[in-house]
Design a protein around this motif. Structure first.
Motif, mmCIF file in Angstrom:
data_model
loop_
_atom_site.group_PDB
_atom_site.id
_atom_site.type_symbol
_atom_site.label_atom_id
_atom_site.label_comp_id
_atom_site.label_asym_id
_atom_site.label_seq_id
_atom_site.Cartn_x
_atom_site.Cartn_y
_atom_site.Cartn_z
ATOM 1 N N GLU A 150 -27.994 17.089 1.063
ATOM 2 C CA GLU A 150 -26.702 16.597 1.549
ATOM 3 C C GLU A 150 -25.569 17.330 0.841
ATOM 4 O O GLU A 150 -25.537 17.403 -0.392
ATOM 5 N N VAL A 151 -24.635 17.874 1.619
ATOM 6 C CA VAL A 151 -23.479 18.595 1.082
ATOM 7 C C VAL A 151 -22.225 18.056 1.749
ATOM 8 O O VAL A 151 -22.160 17.936 2.975
ATOM 9 N N HIS A 152 -21.230 17.722 0.920
ATOM 10 C CA HIS A 152 -19.959 17.189 1.411
ATOM 11 C C HIS A 152 -18.841 18.034 0.814
ATOM 12 O O HIS A 152 -18.613 18.009 -0.395
ATOM 13 N N LEU A 153 -18.142 18.784 1.649
ATOM 14 C CA LEU A 153 -17.031 19.626 1.231
ATOM 15 C C LEU A 153 -15.764 19.120 1.895
ATOM 16 O O LEU A 153 -15.661 19.133 3.124
ATOM 17 N N GLU A 154 -14.812 18.665 1.095
ATOM 18 C CA GLU A 154 -13.589 18.089 1.652
ATOM 19 C C GLU A 154 -12.359 18.601 0.929
ATOM 20 O O GLU A 154 -12.229 18.460 -0.293
ATOM 21 N N ARG A 155 -11.480 19.251 1.681
ATOM 22 C CA ARG A 155 -10.193 19.722 1.154
ATOM 23 C C ARG A 155 -10.371 20.552 -0.112
ATOM 24 O O ARG A 155 -9.705 20.319 -1.125
ATOM 25 N N ILE A 156 -11.263 21.498 -0.054
ATOM 26 C CA ILE A 156 -11.434 22.414 -1.169
ATOM 27 C C ILE A 156 -11.263 23.840 -0.654
ATOM 28 O O ILE A 156 -11.274 24.092 0.548
ATOM 29 N N GLN A 157 -11.106 24.757 -1.583
ATOM 30 C CA GLN A 157 -10.881 26.158 -1.235
ATOM 31 C C GLN A 157 -12.237 26.848 -1.105
ATOM 32 O O GLN A 157 -12.830 27.310 -2.082
ATOM 33 N N VAL A 158 -12.749 26.924 0.108
ATOM 34 C CA VAL A 158 -14.017 27.575 0.369
ATOM 35 C C VAL A 158 -13.930 28.243 1.733
ATOM 36 O O VAL A 158 -13.293 27.725 2.656
ATOM 37 N N SER A 159 -14.555 29.389 1.864
ATOM 38 C CA SER A 159 -14.501 30.157 3.103
ATOM 39 C C SER A 159 -15.888 30.223 3.734
ATOM 40 O O SER A 159 -16.832 29.558 3.290
ATOM 41 N N ASP A 160 -16.019 31.047 4.749
ATOM 42 C CA ASP A 160 -17.321 31.239 5.385
ATOM 43 C C ASP A 160 -18.349 31.793 4.404
ATOM 44 O O ASP A 160 -19.551 31.540 4.549
ATOM 45 N N GLY A 161 -17.895 32.542 3.411
ATOM 46 C CA GLY A 161 -18.813 33.048 2.398
ATOM 47 C C GLY A 161 -19.484 31.921 1.632
ATOM 48 O O GLY A 161 -20.683 31.987 1.324
ATOM 49 N N GLY A 169 -19.857 24.450 -13.232
ATOM 50 C CA GLY A 169 -20.714 25.466 -12.655
ATOM 51 C C GLY A 169 -22.088 25.576 -13.293
ATOM 52 O O GLY A 169 -23.115 25.574 -12.596
ATOM 53 N N PRO A 170 -22.184 25.680 -14.640
ATOM 54 C CA PRO A 170 -23.512 25.780 -15.264
ATOM 55 C C PRO A 170 -24.421 24.600 -14.932
ATOM 56 O O PRO A 170 -25.622 24.780 -14.726
ATOM 57 N N LEU A 171 -23.844 23.402 -14.853
ATOM 58 C CA LEU A 171 -24.647 22.232 -14.513
ATOM 59 C C LEU A 171 -25.108 22.291 -13.064
ATOM 60 O O LEU A 171 -26.286 22.019 -12.758
ATOM 61 N N LEU A 172 -24.207 22.652 -12.155
ATOM 62 C CA LEU A 172 -24.552 22.695 -10.739
ATOM 63 C C LEU A 172 -25.648 23.728 -10.462
ATOM 64 O O LEU A 172 -26.528 23.509 -9.625
ATOM 65 N N VAL A 173 -25.601 24.824 -11.183
ATOM 66 C CA VAL A 173 -26.579 25.888 -10.947
ATOM 67 C C VAL A 173 -27.953 25.516 -11.497
ATOM 68 O O VAL A 173 -28.981 25.805 -10.861
ATOM 69 N N GLU A 174 -27.985 24.854 -12.645
ATOM 70 C CA GLU A 174 -29.259 24.563 -13.298
ATOM 71 C C GLU A 174 -29.879 23.231 -12.881
ATOM 72 O O GLU A 174 -31.009 22.944 -13.264
ATOM 73 N N ALA A 175 -29.157 22.424 -12.113
ATOM 74 C CA ALA A 175 -29.718 21.133 -11.668
ATOM 75 C C ALA A 175 -30.660 21.394 -10.493
ATOM 76 O O ALA A 175 -30.287 21.260 -9.324
ATOM 77 N N ARG A 176 -31.893 21.745 -10.787
ATOM 78 C CA ARG A 176 -32.830 22.204 -9.772
ATOM 79 C C ARG A 176 -33.333 21.083 -8.868
ATOM 80 O O ARG A 176 -33.851 21.353 -7.787
ATOM 81 N N LYS A 177 -33.213 19.820 -9.304
ATOM 82 C CA LYS A 177 -33.632 18.692 -8.477
ATOM 83 C C LYS A 177 -32.469 18.086 -7.688
ATOM 84 O O LYS A 177 -32.633 17.061 -7.035
ATOM 85 N N LEU A 178 -31.325 18.737 -7.731
ATOM 86 C CA LEU A 178 -30.137 18.205 -7.067
ATOM 87 C C LEU A 178 -30.358 18.135 -5.556
ATOM 88 O O LEU A 178 -30.732 19.119 -4.918
ATOM 89 N N SER A 179 -30.125 16.943 -5.001
ATOM 90 C CA SER A 179 -30.273 16.759 -3.556
ATOM 91 C C SER A 179 -28.950 16.446 -2.862
ATOM 92 O O SER A 179 -28.820 16.671 -1.660
#
Length: 531
Positions: free
Chosen positions: A279-290, A242-252
Motif C-alpha cells: 500500500e502506497v499513499h502519496l498526497e501533496r508531495i513533490q514527486v514526478s513520474d520518475g 530515508g535510511p529507515l525507509l530503504v532498510e525496512a525490508r518488511k515494510l508493507s
C-alpha cells in the motif's frame, strides 16, 4: 447486574469516586487508593446484611467478571468500578487501554493512576495547545510503571525532549506502535526508539518540530527489521527518514502526506530495495513520474493513492499499471490539471484486471477508458467520480452496460442528469447503493423511478449547492485547484521546490482528500490499528 451493596458495607467503607478515569475520557486527577485484604474485599462484595440480598456476582471468578466488563462502554464501566472494591480492582487489572489529558498538573496523580491500572498496554497522552504538557519526568515514570506497553500515542506533548523519549524507549522495549504529533523532540528520540524497540511494527509521525532542515538521518536501527507501516505527515525534512525507509525490508504500508522536499530519489531507492510494498499513499508531495516509476518496481502493490500530486501524469500511471498487476484499489485526485486521464486509465484497464475500487477526483475521464475498465476489470465493485466535467450521461450509461460486478457508485459535482441515472435501472445487476451529490441535473423523480424498478437499491441524493464536506472529504473552492493548463506546472527542480515551499501553509490545512469509500471498505474489511 445483581450487585446490591449492603448498608453495613456502605457505611463501614465508603467507595472512592474515580469518575476521572476511563478508556475514552481523559483524566486530570485520581484519589489515592486504599489497599485492602482479600477477606475484607469478599466481605464487602458478599455482605447480605441490611436486606440487600445475596450477591451472586461474588461467585464469579475475576476472569469472568473482567470478561463482562469488556462488553461495557466507558461510562458503564466507570460506574461499575464504583460498586465495590472488588469490582474496582478487577476493572483496574483488566483495563488495557487508557487515554489521559496530559496536562502538567497530572504528574502528581500518575503513581495512583498506574497503581490502579497496572495492566495498561495501550496508552494515549494528549494535550491541547493552550496548556503545558507533561514533561520528561512523567514519561519516564510511566515507562517504569508500564514496561509492557505495546502502543503509545503522543499528541501535543511539547515539553517532551529527546532525553525523555530515549529513556522511555530503553524501558519499554516491547513497544509495537508509536504515533506522535505536534511534539518538540526530534531525530535523536526517534533513533532511540528504533534502536531499543526491536519489535516496532508501526510508526506514525506528524508535525514533529525537532525534525527540521539539517536534522541527523533517522534509522535504520534494530526496528527496521520488524517495521511494517510508516506514515509521515507534514514534515519539513521528511527525507531524513530515508535510511529507515530503504532498510525496512518488511515494510508493507507507506504514507507520505504533505511533506516538503523532492521525493523522487527516495521512492526510486525504495522501489529497488523493498519489493514487498502493498500500500502506497502519496498526497501533496513533490514527486514526478520518475518517483511513480520507481515505486512501480514493487510489483505486489495492491492499494495506491495519488492525491494532488501535480507532476504525476499518464506516463507514471502507465508504469504503475504495467508493473503492479495485482492493484485492487486506485485513488487518483488529478487536481483538474489534465495530466492524468484516459491514456493512463486505459493502461490500468489492460493490465490491472484485479481492480476492485476506483476513485477519480478532478480527472478528465470519458467512456473510452471507462468502457474498457468495465469490460476488463470484472471484479470492480466500487466506483466514484468527483469534479469530473467529462463524466456525463454517456459515461454513466457505459458503466451501467459494462460494470456487471459494481455494487456501490458515488457521483459528485459531475454534469449527470436523470437520463444517465435512469440507465442504472437497466444495468449493474449487483448495484446496492448509489450516492449523488451536487449534480444539478438529477432530480427526485429518477429516485422514485429506481425505487419502483429496483426496490432494494439504496439511493442517497443531495442536489443542493452548499455542501462543505462529504464522503469524499473534499471541500471545493476556487483556491483548491491550480491553473488548468498542464504547462503552468513547474518542471525544474528549483521551481518545484519553490512551489511546494510556497504552499506550506496551504498543505497544513485540514482539507484532506480521504478515500471515497473509506466507510464502505472498512465495513467490509474491518481493521483496528489505532489506539
Amino acid at each position: 447486574m445483581g450487585q446490591v451493596p449492603s448498608s453495613a458495607s456502605a457505611s463501614a467503607s465508603p467507595e472512592p469516586s474515580h469518575r476521572g478515569i476511563s478508556s475514552s475520557q481523559r483524566l486530570d486527577s485520581l484519589p489515592s487508593l486504599e489497599l485492602i485484604s482479600s477477606s475484607d474485599e469478599d466481605e464487602v462484595c458478599r455482605g447480605d446484611s441490611g436486606g440487600g440480598g445475596y450477591d451472586y456476582t461474588g461467585d464469579l471468578p475475576d476472569e469472568c467478571l473482567a470478561h463482562v466488563f469488556h462488553f461495557l462502554g466507558a461510562g458503564d464501566r466507570k460506574r461499575c468500578s464504583s460498586v465495590c472494591r472488588r469490582w474496582l480492582r478487577v476493572d483496574g487489572e483488566s483495563r488495557h487501554r487508557l487515554s489521559l489529558n496530559a496536562h502538567a498538573e497530572l504528574l502528581s496523580s500518575l503513581p495512583s493512576i498506574f497503581t490502579r491500572f497496572d495492566a495498561v498496554t495501550k496508552l494515549a497522552l494528549r494535550c491541547d495547545r493552550k496548556s503545558v504538557s507533561l514533561g520528561d519526568d512523567a514519561l519516564i515514570l510511566i515507562s517504569l510503571k508500564c514496561r509492557s506497553l505495546t502502543r503509545l500515542k503522543l499528541r501535543g506533548c511539547r515539553e517532551l525532549t529527546d532525553l525523555g523519549v530515549a529513556t522511555f524507549a530503553q524501558n519499554c522495549t516491547q513497544l509495537r506502535k508509536l504515533s506522535c504529533g505536534s511534539c518538540s523532540f526530534g531525530a535523536r528520540a526517534i533513533n532511540a526508539v528504533l534502536d531499543h524497540c526491536v519489535n516496532l511494527e508501526e510508526l506514525s509521525i506528524k508535525r514533529l518540530r525537532g525534525i527540521h532542515d539539517g536534522a541527523e538521518p533517522i534509522g535504520p536501527g534494530a526496528a527496521a527489521k520488524s517495521l511494517r507501516s510508516i506514515c509521515l505527515r507534514e514534515l519539513i525534512n521528511g527525507q531524513s527518514f530515508g535510511p529507515l525507509l530503504v532498510e525496512a525490508r518488511k515494510l508493507s504500508t507507506l504514507k507520505l502526506i504533505r511533506c516538503l522536499g523532492d521525493w523522487d530519489k527516495v521512492l526510486q531507492t525504495i522501489g529497488r530495495s523493498n519489493p514487498g510494498l502493498l500500500e502506497v499513499h502519496l498526497e501533496r508531495i513533490q514527486v514526478s513520474d520518475g518517483g511513480l516509476s520507481g515505486i512501480a518496481n514493487c510489483k505486489g502493490i495492491e492499494t495506491l493513492h495519488v492525491v494532488k500530486v501535480p507532476e504525476c501524469s499518464n506516463l507514471g500511471l502507465s508504469s504503475i499499471a504495467e508493473n503492479c498487476r495485482q492493484l485492487r484499489k486506485l485513488h487518483i485526485d488529478g487536481w483538474r490539471i489534465n495530466r492524468i486521464g484516459d491514456e493512463g486509465l486505459v493502461e490500468v484497464a489492460k493490465h490491472c484486471l484485479q481492480l476492485q475500487e476506483l476513485v477519480l477526483i478532478g480527472v478528465s475521464v470519458t467512456h473510452s477508458s471507462l468502457g474498457l475498465i468495465g469490460s476488463n476489470c470484472r471484479k470492480l465493485e466500487r466506483l466514484a467520480f468527483c469534479g469530473s466535467d467529462t463524466v456525463s450521461d454517456v459515461e454513466i450509461a457505459c458503466i451501467a452496460t459494462k460494470c456487471e460486478a459494481l455494487k456501490k457508485l458515488c457521483i459528485k459535482n459531475c454534469p449527470v442528469s436523470d437520463v444517465g441515472i435512469e440507465s442504472l435501472a437497466r444495468g449493474c445487476p449487483n448495484l446496492v447503493k448509489i450516492k449523488v451529490r451536487k449534480c444539478r441535473g438529477v432530480s427526485g423523480q429518477v429516485v422514485e423511478l429506481l425505487k419502483e424498478q429496483r426496490g432494494s437499491l439504496v439511493f442517497n441524493l443531495d442536489a443542493g449547492e452548499i455542501e462543505a464536506l462529504d464522503d469524499f472529504g473534499v471541500e471545493e473552492s476556487a483556491a483548491e485547484f491550480p491553473p488548468a493548463n498542464a504547462s503552468d506546472v513547474p518542471s525544474s527542480s528549483n521551481e518545484r521546490s519553490m512551489l511546494f515551499r510556497a504552499k506550506l501553509g496551504f498543505f497544513a490545512g485540514r482539507n484532506l482528500v480521504a478515500c471515497t469509500f473509506r466507510r464502505w471498505s472498512n465495513g467490509e474489511n474491518s481493521t483496528n490499528g489505532n489506539l
